[in-house]
Design an enzyme around this catalytic site. Structure first.
Site, PDB file in Angstrom:
ATOM      1  N   ARG A  88       0.843  -1.015   0.072  1.00 35.18           N
ATOM      2  CA  ARG A  88      -0.208  -0.040  -0.062  1.00 35.18           C
ATOM      3  C   ARG A  88       0.810   1.150   0.082  1.00 35.18           C
ATOM      4  NH1 ARG A  88      -4.888  -2.295   2.598  1.00 35.18           N
ATOM      5  NH2 ARG A  88      -6.578  -0.736   2.815  1.00 35.18           N
ATOM      6  N   ARG A 127     -21.613  -2.217   3.187  1.00 36.83           N
ATOM      7  CA  ARG A 127     -21.268  -3.416   3.460  1.00 36.83           C
ATOM      8  C   ARG A 127     -21.570  -4.053   4.808  1.00 36.83           C
ATOM      9  NH1 ARG A 127     -14.772  -4.102   2.473  1.00 36.83           N
ATOM     10  NH2 ARG A 127     -14.813  -2.721   3.978  1.00 36.83           N
ATOM     11  N   ARG A 154     -18.115  -3.126   9.734  1.00 34.98           N
ATOM     12  CA  ARG A 154     -16.744  -2.808  10.075  1.00 34.98           C
ATOM     13  C   ARG A 154     -16.845  -1.299  10.705  1.00 34.98           C
ATOM     14  NH1 ARG A 154     -12.725  -4.396   5.408  1.00 34.98           N
ATOM     15  NH2 ARG A 154     -11.761  -2.370   5.883  1.00 34.98           N
ATOM     16  N   ARG A 165     -10.318   7.280   3.980  1.00 37.29           N
ATOM     17  CA  ARG A 165      -9.449   6.090   3.438  1.00 37.29           C
ATOM     18  C   ARG A 165      -9.112   6.178   1.915  1.00 37.29           C
ATOM     19  NH1 ARG A 165     -13.537   1.606   5.043  1.00 37.29           N
ATOM     20  NH2 ARG A 165     -12.496   0.207   3.829  1.00 37.29           N
TER      21      ARG A 165
END
Ligand code: AP5
Ligand code: ZN
Length: 208
Positions: A88, A127, A154, A165
Site C-alpha cells: 500500500r 457493506r 466494520r 481512506r
C-alpha cells in the site's frame, strides 16, 4: 499464481480474492483480515493497529512488512498467493520485491480493480461482513449466507472514515499503479460491473 490485488478501499479486492480462493484454493493474504483478527484476539499487534484502522490511516510500514514477510515464508505459499491490501506504500512494494526475489518467487501480475469513488462510498457504507468466516456481503444479508454467522459493520465503514481512506489511497497507494506499470505487471480491470463479470476478466487476465 503469485498476484497482488490493487485498488481503492471497497473496489472489490476481497470479493474477487474469495472467488479465486474458492475455485483454485490459492492462499489469500489479506493484511486487513490479518489485522482485524489481531484486534479481535487483543494481541499487541491488534492493540497497536486498532487506532490507525479506526481512523482510516495506514498502520506503520515496519509492522505490516514484518507481518507479510513472515506469512510469505509459510510453506503453503509455494503454490502461489493472492496479496490483498498489500503493498500500500512504495516502501511496502520495495520490501515485497526484495522478499520475493529472496524466495525466488516473482510476481505474475498486479491486478488493479478500478472503481469510481462515489460508487465506493455507497458500497462501503452498506457493506456487512460475517464475524465467523469473513464473508463479504451487504446490508441485505441479515445472517451469513455461507455459515449462518452474525453479520456486522466494520468500524471503518462509516462515511467520514471511508472518505479519509479514499484520500489516503490517492496519496499513498495510487502511485503504485505506475510502479507496477513500470515493471510491466499491471492489468487494469473495470470493477464497476457485476462481480461475476469482473471475475471472468480477472481469470482471463491471469490466463486461467
Ligand atoms: P483493508 O481491510 O485492506 O481494507 P481496504 O483496502 O480499505 O479494502 P476493503 O476491504 O474495504 O475493500 P475491498 O476492495 O476488499 O472490497 P470488498 O470486496 O470488501 O484495510 C483496512 C485497514 O487496515 C486500512 O485502512 C489500514 O488501516 C489497515 N491496513 C491494511 N493493510 C495495510 C497495509 N498494507 N499497510 C498499512 N495499513 C494497512 O467489497 C466492498 C463492498 O462492495 C462489499 O459490500 C461487496 O459485497 C461489494 N462489491 C464488491 N464487488 C462488487 C461489484 N462488482 N459490484 C457491486 N458491489 C460489489
Ligand atoms: Zn459466515
Amino acid at each position: 499464481m503469485n498476484i497482488v490485488l490493487l485498488g481503492a478501499p471497497g473496489a472489490g479486492k476481497g470479493t474477487q480474492a474469495a472467488k479465486l480462493v474458492e475455485e483454485f484454493g490459492t492462499p489469500h493474504i489479506s493484511t486487513g483480515d490479518m489485522l482485524r483478527a489481531a484486534v479481535k484476539a487483543g494481541t499487541p499487534l491488534g492493540k497497536k493497529a486498532k487506532s490507525y484502522m479506526d481512523a482510516g490511516e495506514l498502520v506503520p510500514d515496519d509492522v505490516i512488512i514484518g507481518l507479510v514477510t513472515e506469512r510469505l515464508q509459510e510453506p503453503d505459499t509455494e503454490k502461489g498467493f493472492i496479496l490483498d491490501g498489500f503493498p500500500r506504500t512504495s516502501a511496502q512494494a520495495v520490501a515485497l520485491d526484495a522478499e520475493l526475489s529472496k524466495l525466488e518467487r516473482p510476481l505474475d501480475a498486479a491486478l488493479l480493480v478500478d472503481v469510481d469513488s462515489e460508487v465506493i462510498v455507497k458500497r462501503l457504507t452498506s457493506r456487512r461482513m460475517c464475524r465467523d468466516c469473513n464473508y463479504i456481503g451487504t446490508a441485505a444479508d441479515k445472517t451469513c449466507p455461507k455459515c449462518g454467522g452474525e453479520m456486522y459493520q466494520r468500524d471503518d465503514d462509516n462515511e467520514a472514515t471511508v472518505r479519509n481512506r479514499l484520500d489516503v489511497y490517492e496519496k499513498s497507494t495510487a502511485p503504485l499503479i505506475d510502479y507496477y506499470r513500470g515493471c510491466d505487471l499491471l492489468v487494469t480491470i473495470d470493477g464497476d460491473r457485476d462481480p461475476d463479470v469482473v471475475y471472468a476478466d480477472v481469470k482471463q487476465a491471469l490466463g486461467l
